[in-house]
Scaffold this active site. Structure first.
Site, mmCIF file in Angstrom:
data_model
loop_
_atom_site.group_PDB
_atom_site.id
_atom_site.type_symbol
_atom_site.label_atom_id
_atom_site.label_comp_id
_atom_site.label_asym_id
_atom_site.label_seq_id
_atom_site.Cartn_x
_atom_site.Cartn_y
_atom_site.Cartn_z
ATOM 1 N N THR A 128 0.813 -1.220 0.000
ATOM 2 C CA THR A 128 0.000 0.000 0.000
ATOM 3 C C THR A 128 0.847 1.271 0.000
ATOM 4 O O THR A 128 0.503 2.263 -0.636
ATOM 5 C CB THR A 128 -0.898 0.001 1.263
ATOM 6 O OG1 THR A 128 -1.639 -1.202 1.265
ATOM 7 C CG2 THR A 128 -1.833 1.184 1.290
ATOM 8 N N ASP A 174 1.799 -7.099 -4.103
ATOM 9 C CA ASP A 174 1.069 -7.064 -2.837
ATOM 10 C C ASP A 174 1.770 -8.103 -1.969
ATOM 11 O O ASP A 174 2.144 -9.179 -2.452
ATOM 12 C CB ASP A 174 -0.394 -7.460 -3.056
ATOM 13 C CG ASP A 174 -1.221 -7.302 -1.781
ATOM 14 O OD1 ASP A 174 -2.085 -6.409 -1.760
ATOM 15 O OD2 ASP A 174 -1.009 -8.072 -0.823
ATOM 16 N N SER A 175 1.943 -7.811 -0.695
ATOM 17 C CA SER A 175 2.771 -8.717 0.109
ATOM 18 C C SER A 175 2.094 -10.069 0.340
ATOM 19 O O SER A 175 2.728 -10.995 0.843
ATOM 20 C CB SER A 175 3.180 -8.078 1.434
ATOM 21 O OG SER A 175 2.126 -8.113 2.349
ATOM 22 N N ASP A 235 1.009 -6.851 5.365
ATOM 23 C CA ASP A 235 0.347 -8.128 5.660
ATOM 24 C C ASP A 235 1.317 -9.248 5.995
ATOM 25 O O ASP A 235 1.068 -10.046 6.897
ATOM 26 C CB ASP A 235 -0.537 -8.568 4.475
ATOM 27 C CG ASP A 235 -1.769 -7.688 4.331
ATOM 28 O OD1 ASP A 235 -2.047 -6.905 5.255
ATOM 29 O OD2 ASP A 235 -2.458 -7.779 3.293
ATOM 30 N N THR A 295 3.531 -21.358 21.045
ATOM 31 C CA THR A 295 2.221 -21.086 21.650
ATOM 32 C C THR A 295 1.308 -20.271 20.732
ATOM 33 O O THR A 295 1.769 -19.414 19.983
ATOM 34 C CB THR A 295 2.350 -20.367 23.013
ATOM 35 O OG1 THR A 295 1.036 -20.054 23.487
ATOM 36 C CG2 THR A 295 3.157 -19.083 22.937
ATOM 37 N N CYS A 326 -0.747 -18.251 21.996
ATOM 38 C CA CYS A 326 -0.944 -16.973 22.700
ATOM 39 C C CYS A 326 -0.096 -15.886 22.045
ATOM 40 O O CYS A 326 1.009 -16.146 21.576
ATOM 41 C CB CYS A 326 -0.535 -17.097 24.164
ATOM 42 S SG CYS A 326 -1.588 -18.195 25.084
HETATM 43 N N1 ASP Z 1 -2.299 -5.855 1.200
HETATM 44 C C1 ASP Z 1 -1.240 -4.917 1.438
HETATM 45 C C2 ASP Z 1 0.063 -5.696 1.422
HETATM 46 O O1 ASP Z 1 0.418 -6.314 2.387
HETATM 47 C C3 ASP Z 1 -1.433 -4.215 2.731
HETATM 48 C C4 ASP Z 1 -0.308 -3.282 3.088
HETATM 49 O O2 ASP Z 1 0.454 -2.841 2.239
HETATM 50 O O3 ASP Z 1 -0.161 -2.943 4.240
HETATM 51 O O4 ASP Z 1 0.731 -5.670 0.413
#
Ligand code: ASP
Length: 348
Positions: free
Chosen positions: A18, A62-63, A95, A284, A286
């Site tokens: 993003t 996009d990640s 992400d 874990t 958690c």
């Molecule tokens: N979907 C985007 C990504 O991970 C979200 C971000 O950039 O924060 O590429």
């Protein structure tokens, strides 16, 4: 760098996400912008006391599409430019940033320069963006030197006023600007009126290691899986995991301090997997705290059958460390030893 007091040189590596988007005001759609034009998008960068260069993935991703080949691409860019720059800022989507930055932390041994990952929740071209602060402060972190040495000599992740050790982080929020947390390790720095580093918690290069060359390891093996326990899990689910062809490692996400069912079928299947040569790590579910093997009866059997103790590692980092150690072709004993040892400050 600062022997002759010249400006620090920073390389920004843009992979996508993003942060690098601008809005096409005609269509309303978000699109990637040309990162070589970064100074025109963020004129404030010219006020920073450093020289900035950029390098961008030809096709930003996009990640969610991140994978081990891209890890190698990112690390290769850093390795190729290691001697030319004083610090690195890597922009990826948030992400999967914790996975990626953790992996990079393992791929470099003897890292003595800052590698700071950042991104943003809103695009850089958005009016309310968090991208500018994240990027500007990350560059400042990467260019902070004290007595001729970089203050940060490890892989960090900067987001919303906090610098974390990357391999301690987890993305915890898809909405708030404060998207990351590091539950088991304090922030390395906090950005307020001043940029305050917490010096005692930063990794330091020992005197003997100062002359050591950067070692770049790129043989990652991604034959790994995450098996998250839940009440009611069936033997066929566990069995299908251990029968995955070529599977070499499982991150077993257990309850609380490393607890799991004591039922015979479960322990037998895990034991069978371990004797088949699959490395199984107890991590874990958690968000904070640590596995303490043998603390409860519900983890004693796992300890007895030789499960690897993940201690307070995050799942993201366990995946990265598993891929890294699998690439090192270690014996079963060595693998367990290295997994249970802190290599880059990832466990206590
Ligand atoms: N979907 C985007 C990504 O991970 C979200 C971000 O950039 O924060 O590429």
């Amino acid at each position: 760098m600062s022997k002759n007091k010249k400006k620090p040189t920073i390389l920004i590596v843009y992979t996508g996400g993003t942060i690098g988007m601008v809005k096409d005001y005609k269509t309303g759609a978000l699109k990637a912008f040309d990162f070589s034009q970064i100074s025109s998008k963020i004129p404030e960068l010219q006020q920073l006391h450093c020289e900035i260069s950029t390098i961008s993935f030809e096709e930003p991703i996009d990640s969610s599409n991140m994978n081990v080949n891209y890890y190698v691409d990112i690390a290769q860019i850093i390795a190729d430019n290691y001697d030319k720059f004083d610090g690195f800022v890597v922009l990826t989507g948030s992400d999967t940033m914790s996975y990626t930055s953790s992996a990079i932390s393992f791929m470099f041994e003897n890292l003595q320069k800052p590698v700071i990952f950042t991104g943003s929740q809103l695009p850089i071209g958005d009016l309310r963006t968090d991208a500018k602060e994240n990027l500007i402060t990350s560059i400042q972190v990467a260019s902070t030197y004290k007595k001729g040495k970089p203050v940060v000599q490890e892989v960090g992740l900067y987001f919303e006023y906090k610098l974390y050790r990357a391999n301690r982080t987890t993305k915890i929020n898809a909405e708030q600007f404060e998207a990351f947390a590091s539950m088991n390790y304090p922030p390395l720095a906090i950005s307020g009126v001043h940029l305050n580093f917490d010096y005692p918690v930063l990794l330091k290069t020992s005197k003997e290691k100062e002359d050591k060359q950067l070692i770049f390891r790129k043989k990652l093996d991604n034959n790994v899986a995450i098996l998250k326990l839940f009440p009611g899990i069936t033997a066929s689910v566990v069995e299908s995991f251990i029968n995955i062809p070529n599977l070499k490692g499982i991150i077993l996400e257990t309850y609380g301090s490393g607890n799991a069912p004591t039922e015979k079928w479960f322990i037998n299947l895990i034991e069978k997997a371990i004797s088949k040569g699959i490395h199984i790590v107890n991590v874990t579910q958690c968000a904070g705290g640590s596995v303490i093997l043998g603390h409860y009866e519900t983890s004693s059997d796992l300890k007895r059958i030789g499960i690897i103790d993940g201690k307070d590692i995050t799942t993201e980092t366990a995946v990265a460390k598993m891929m890294y150690l699998l690439g090192e072709k270690l014996s079963k004993k060595e693998f367990k030893h290295y997994f249970e040892t802190s290599l880059r400050g990832e466990i206590n």
